[in-house]
Design a protein around this motif. Structure first.
Motif, mmCIF file in Angstrom:
data_model
loop_
_atom_site.group_PDB
_atom_site.id
_atom_site.type_symbol
_atom_site.label_atom_id
_atom_site.label_comp_id
_atom_site.label_asym_id
_atom_site.label_seq_id
_atom_site.Cartn_x
_atom_site.Cartn_y
_atom_site.Cartn_z
ATOM 1 N N LEU A 1 29.290 36.014 40.203
ATOM 2 C CA LEU A 1 29.831 34.775 39.656
ATOM 3 C C LEU A 1 30.821 35.078 38.539
ATOM 4 O O LEU A 1 31.889 34.466 38.448
ATOM 5 N N VAL A 2 30.470 36.041 37.685
ATOM 6 C CA VAL A 2 31.352 36.419 36.585
ATOM 7 C C VAL A 2 32.665 36.995 37.130
ATOM 8 O O VAL A 2 33.740 36.723 36.609
ATOM 9 N N SER A 3 32.572 37.803 38.177
ATOM 10 C CA SER A 3 33.763 38.480 38.701
ATOM 11 C C SER A 3 34.567 37.627 39.664
ATOM 12 O O SER A 3 35.614 38.068 40.147
ATOM 13 N N SER A 4 34.132 36.418 39.944
ATOM 14 C CA SER A 4 34.849 35.562 40.897
ATOM 15 C C SER A 4 36.221 35.159 40.342
ATOM 16 O O SER A 4 36.332 34.709 39.203
ATOM 17 N N PRO A 5 37.284 35.298 41.134
ATOM 18 C CA PRO A 5 38.621 34.870 40.693
ATOM 19 C C PRO A 5 38.787 33.353 40.636
ATOM 20 O O PRO A 5 39.794 32.871 40.122
ATOM 21 N N LEU A 6 37.821 32.605 41.170
ATOM 22 C CA LEU A 6 37.991 31.154 41.230
ATOM 23 C C LEU A 6 38.159 30.535 39.848
ATOM 24 O O LEU A 6 38.877 29.542 39.692
ATOM 25 N N TRP A 7 37.506 31.122 38.836
ATOM 26 C CA TRP A 7 37.639 30.569 37.482
ATOM 27 C C TRP A 7 39.091 30.656 37.028
ATOM 28 O O TRP A 7 39.637 29.709 36.446
ATOM 29 N N LEU A 8 39.727 31.779 37.272
ATOM 30 C CA LEU A 8 41.108 31.940 36.843
ATOM 31 C C LEU A 8 42.047 31.079 37.688
ATOM 32 O O LEU A 8 43.008 30.510 37.164
ATOM 33 N N VAL A 9 41.758 30.957 38.979
ATOM 34 C CA VAL A 9 42.591 30.111 39.840
ATOM 35 C C VAL A 9 42.508 28.655 39.387
ATOM 36 O O VAL A 9 43.524 27.953 39.315
ATOM 37 N N LEU A 10 41.298 28.202 39.063
ATOM 38 C CA LEU A 10 41.140 26.824 38.577
ATOM 39 C C LEU A 10 41.889 26.617 37.262
ATOM 40 O O LEU A 10 42.523 25.575 37.051
ATOM 41 N N ALA A 11 41.846 27.610 36.377
ATOM 42 C CA ALA A 11 42.589 27.503 35.124
ATOM 43 C C ALA A 11 44.087 27.446 35.388
ATOM 44 O O ALA A 11 44.821 26.687 34.739
ATOM 45 N N ALA A 12 44.561 28.244 36.346
ATOM 46 C CA ALA A 12 45.989 28.235 36.685
ATOM 47 C C ALA A 12 46.409 26.883 37.260
ATOM 48 O O ALA A 12 47.501 26.379 36.962
ATOM 49 N N ILE A 13 45.550 26.292 38.099
ATOM 50 C CA ILE A 13 45.838 24.962 38.643
ATOM 51 C C ILE A 13 45.951 23.944 37.511
ATOM 52 O O ILE A 13 46.854 23.092 37.503
ATOM 53 N N ALA A 14 45.049 24.034 36.532
ATOM 54 C CA ALA A 14 45.080 23.103 35.404
ATOM 55 C C ALA A 14 46.367 23.271 34.600
ATOM 56 O O ALA A 14 46.993 22.280 34.180
ATOM 57 N N VAL A 15 46.772 24.529 34.366
ATOM 58 C CA VAL A 15 48.011 24.778 33.621
ATOM 59 C C VAL A 15 49.208 24.226 34.381
ATOM 60 O O VAL A 15 50.079 23.561 33.804
ATOM 61 N N ALA A 16 49.270 24.496 35.683
ATOM 62 C CA ALA A 16 50.393 24.008 36.489
ATOM 63 C C ALA A 16 50.442 22.480 36.501
ATOM 64 O O ALA A 16 51.521 21.886 36.376
ATOM 65 N N ALA A 17 49.270 21.849 36.641
ATOM 66 C CA ALA A 17 49.230 20.384 36.649
ATOM 67 C C ALA A 17 49.695 19.813 35.312
ATOM 68 O O ALA A 17 50.434 18.811 35.266
ATOM 69 N N SER B 1 43.293 41.011 43.933
ATOM 70 C CA SER B 1 43.402 41.952 42.812
ATOM 71 C C SER B 1 42.503 41.550 41.654
ATOM 72 O O SER B 1 41.915 42.414 40.998
ATOM 73 N N ILE B 2 42.374 40.251 41.396
ATOM 74 C CA ILE B 2 41.487 39.807 40.309
ATOM 75 C C ILE B 2 40.038 40.134 40.660
ATOM 76 O O ILE B 2 39.268 40.614 39.811
ATOM 77 N N ARG B 3 39.664 39.886 41.897
ATOM 78 C CA ARG B 3 38.299 40.201 42.332
ATOM 79 C C ARG B 3 38.025 41.703 42.234
ATOM 80 O O ARG B 3 36.954 42.130 41.783
ATOM 81 N N TRP B 4 38.985 42.493 42.653
ATOM 82 C CA TRP B 4 38.865 43.958 42.589
ATOM 83 C C TRP B 4 38.692 44.430 41.148
ATOM 84 O O TRP B 4 37.835 45.250 40.844
ATOM 85 N N PHE B 5 39.494 43.887 40.258
ATOM 86 C CA PHE B 5 39.448 44.297 38.851
ATOM 87 C C PHE B 5 38.155 43.835 38.190
ATOM 88 O O PHE B 5 37.484 44.614 37.496
ATOM 89 N N MET B 6 37.783 42.571 38.386
ATOM 90 C CA MET B 6 36.602 42.031 37.724
ATOM 91 C C MET B 6 35.318 42.662 38.272
ATOM 92 O O MET B 6 34.359 42.858 37.517
ATOM 93 N N SER B 7 35.286 42.987 39.542
ATOM 94 C CA SER B 7 34.108 43.663 40.099
ATOM 95 C C SER B 7 33.916 45.027 39.442
ATOM 96 O O SER B 7 32.799 45.422 39.106
ATOM 97 N N SER B 8 35.008 45.748 39.248
ATOM 98 C CA SER B 8 34.934 47.043 38.578
ATOM 99 C C SER B 8 34.502 46.881 37.128
ATOM 100 O O SER B 8 33.698 47.652 36.604
ATOM 101 N N LEU B 9 35.032 45.849 36.480
ATOM 102 C CA LEU B 9 34.724 45.631 35.063
ATOM 103 C C LEU B 9 33.256 45.274 34.861
ATOM 104 O O LEU B 9 32.584 45.804 33.968
ATOM 105 N N THR B 10 32.717 44.379 35.696
ATOM 106 C CA THR B 10 31.318 43.990 35.544
ATOM 107 C C THR B 10 30.373 45.107 35.953
ATOM 108 O O THR B 10 29.284 45.251 35.389
ATOM 109 N N ALA B 11 30.780 45.929 36.913
ATOM 110 C CA ALA B 11 29.926 47.042 37.327
ATOM 111 C C ALA B 11 29.743 48.045 36.202
ATOM 112 O O ALA B 11 28.686 48.672 36.070
ATOM 113 N N ARG B 12 30.763 48.191 35.359
ATOM 114 C CA ARG B 12 30.687 49.152 34.254
ATOM 115 C C ARG B 12 30.199 48.514 32.960
ATOM 116 O O ARG B 12 29.942 49.209 31.993
#
Length: 599
Positions: free
Chosen positions: A305-321, A281-292
């Motif tokens: 690269l901008v629309s990749s969900p990995l940045w948010l996943v890494l941030a979530a891992i940091a918060v959880a840790a 869902s993050i990839r779907w949303f960010m791809s649409s956002l960057t396309a527009r």
């Protein structure tokens, strides 16, 4: 069953599994053991109702979730991403802290890493339609494993779960739970993606979410039953001194091998179905956002690269840790949904219901932070009135939007959002002539590039007026000088792109005569990812405005003449000449002239 109803029901498993995540999975265990069966009902009822109402409202006749999201996604992008960050962080934190560490010990981090990577890989490799089939299989396997764990744990609890065990802290949580769970689905990209895809497939959003809410309730009841079978086996005390019963089932299952294996399978399935869905869902949303997006930063950074969900996943891992390291409870990741995110979520719901856009993200954020502090004081106190007041403070930020809701006449189609009025055209800036006796001079005057020149008899026609084509020629000359000042090192011999004129228009107001000082002004008025619009004005020192118009430029490669995004050398060349002349934020001045005219 009719084919349309069957298609609609087919979406129910992925709706239920995607909304379960760590919050629903483990908090169902906690409230059952801490506050009894009525406490569980107080948690489950608004949670299920919020999911159902999301589908019911978006599935109303005349509402198109895709069109609504397209209209609101730019304004609420930060809200959506913060929600997904919290959802992924809660999931990682909950399963690691409350299930895998108690059951696996030192191996828990390795298991978490494998689950996260595998889930993200699935979410990256397949679309939502394929995930729908996977989640249906996950639901069958996961529910079977949970039932097996329930059977193995029966009779192990030392005491039955009471009907009710309310305290002051529980009463303080009633209103925050109601607000957070009713508004939660509206900020969850997973649910928006499902509503859009369900409508696009021709199925019923209302039917899908109605059945999905029932399935979700069943999963919550299943975990509450596991909690009752396990009993408060291992309440943990966190850094705030408060006990939590979330790990109880994992600890109890660890003492029963069959239950341990079954419950571990159930937790792995529940975590996977959240993480793969969130990634998709993050990839779907960010791809649409960057396309527009028209941001020229995308000329420097790949949109993928901008629309990749990995940045948010890494941030979530940091918060959880960080949460695990600080020995905090899940409540600190749950509270944003009733405080920090509540004002923005209420504004979003108001717009979907037809209110005009009056969303002030800064105001909602400040009130949300204040509400979070009030909630913490009330929760830790405990001071029920403070905890109850917290979401009301957060919702003040939504008051202007909600006040705009009006009763619609019968038959009027729902209006998802109010149209954003186009900004008024800025008043022409005063022209400052460099000198009175000039023949030809040029340079910047604020945000305008100004070209001074004096026409002669060579520029007139047979009756003595300036020939109409010369006005176009003067604009072209001003444009080339403008380009040369901003990019003095540009060379046609070495360039890998050409600048082409896509269209040109000019509205004549008055005519000029020979030896009448003329000023041609030009600036960048708007841009998209591929096109730049230049506005121009022609002024006479004696007769004022002679005419105005605009032209659109495009960029192509020098080999195949394929259209290109705005080249980064263009951005680099023009940006310095406007960053200092636009009294706006750096973000507003990202593209030349963006502070002067709306892009």
């Amino acid at each position: 069953m009719p084919a349309n109803a069957l298609r609609s029901v087919g979406w129910a498993p992925t709706i239920a599994m995607s909304w379960l995540w760590g919050l629903g999975f483990f908090y169902a265990i906690h409230v059952t053991l801490t506050y009894g069966w009525l406490g569980f009902v107080g948690f489950a009822a608004p949670n299920v109702l919020g999911l159902f109402l999301f589908g019911w409202v978006l599935g109303a006749p005349g509402r198109d979730p895709a069109q609504i999201l397209k209209t609101i996604q730019g304004s609420y992008a930060g809200l959506f991403l913060l929600c997904q960050l919290a959802a992924v962080a809660i999931t990682i934190f909950g399963f690691l802290a409350y299930a895998w560490r108690p059951m696996l010990g030192a191996e828990a981090a390795l298991v978490a890493g494998v689950v996260i990577l595998a889930s993200c890989a699935v979410g990256h490799a397949v679309g939502l339609k394929a995930l729908r089939g996977l989640h249906a299989a996950y639901l069958v396997l996961g529910a079977g494993a949970a039932l097996a764990a329930l059977g193995a744990l029966r009779g192990t609890a030392e005491a039955p779960v009471p009907v009710a065990a309310f305290d002051a802290r529980f009463y303080g949580l009633v209103l925050p739970s109601l607000v957070g769970f009713l508004l939660g689905p509206w900020t969850d990209l997973q649910q928006w993606q499902r509503a859009v895809e369900i409508r696009a497939s021709g199925a019923s959003v209302r039917t899908a979410y109605g059945v999905g809410a029932v399935l979700f309730l069943g999963l919550l009841v299943l975990n509450a039953a596991l909690a009752a079978a396990a009993g408060p086996a291992a309440a943990v005390v966190t850094a705030d001194g408060l006990p939590g019963a979330q790990p109880a089932v994992a600890v109890a299952a660890g003492a029963v091998p069959a239950a341990s294996v079954a419950f571990l399978i159930w937790t792995l399935i529940a975590a996977t179905s959240t993480l793969d869905s969130a990634y998709a869902s993050i990839r779907w949303f960010m791809s649409s956002l960057t396309a527009r997006s028209s941001s020229p930063l995308l000329a420097f950074v790949s949109p993928s690269l901008v629309s990749s969900p990995l940045w948010l996943v890494l941030a979530a891992i940091a918060v959880a840790a960080a949460m695990i390291g600080a020995n905090l409870s899940m409540m600190y990741l749950m509270l944003p949904f009733a405080t920090l995110l509540a004002g923005g979520a209420a504004c979003l719901v108001g717009e979907v219901l037809g209110a005009e856009r009056r969303y002030d993200g800064t105001l909602c954020a400040m009130l949300g932070l204040a509400a979070a502090l009030i909630f913490l004081a009330g929760y830790l106190g405990p001071a029920p009135l403070l905890a109850t007041a917290a979401p009301l403070v957060a919702l003040i930020g939504a008051a202007p939007t909600l006040a705009g809701l009006r009763a619609k006449p019968a038959g009027e189609a729902p209006r998802p959002v109010a149209a954003v009025p186009a900004p008024a055209e800025p008043a022409p800036a005063l022209v400052t002539l460099a000198n009175e006796n000039h023949a030809s001079s040029y340079g910047f005057d604020g945000q305008w590039f100004v070209f001074h020149m004096t026409p002669t008899y060579d520029d007139t026609n047979s009756v003595g007026n300036i020939y109409f084509a010369n006005y176009v020629r003067w604009v072209g000359k001003a444009r080339e000088l403008f380009f040369n000042v901003c990019m003095p090192d540009f060379s046609l011999a070495s360039t890998d792109f050409y600048v082409l004129t896509r269209d040109f228009n000019h509205q004549f107001r008055r005519e000029a005569k020979e030896f009448e000082p003329i000023v041609v002004r030009i600036r960048i008025a708007a841009h998209s990812r591929k096109f730049v619009t230049l506005a121009h004005e022609i002024h006479s020192e004696t007769h004022g405005l002679l005419g105005r118009g605009e032209q659109s430029l495009m960029f192509v490669d020098t080999v195949h003449y394929r259209p290109l995004d705005i080249p980064r050398s263009i951005v680099k060349g023009f940006l310095p000449y406007f960053a200092g002349s636009v009294a706006a934020s750096p973000a507003a001045a990202l593209m030349i002239g963006e502070g002067a005219a709306a892009s």
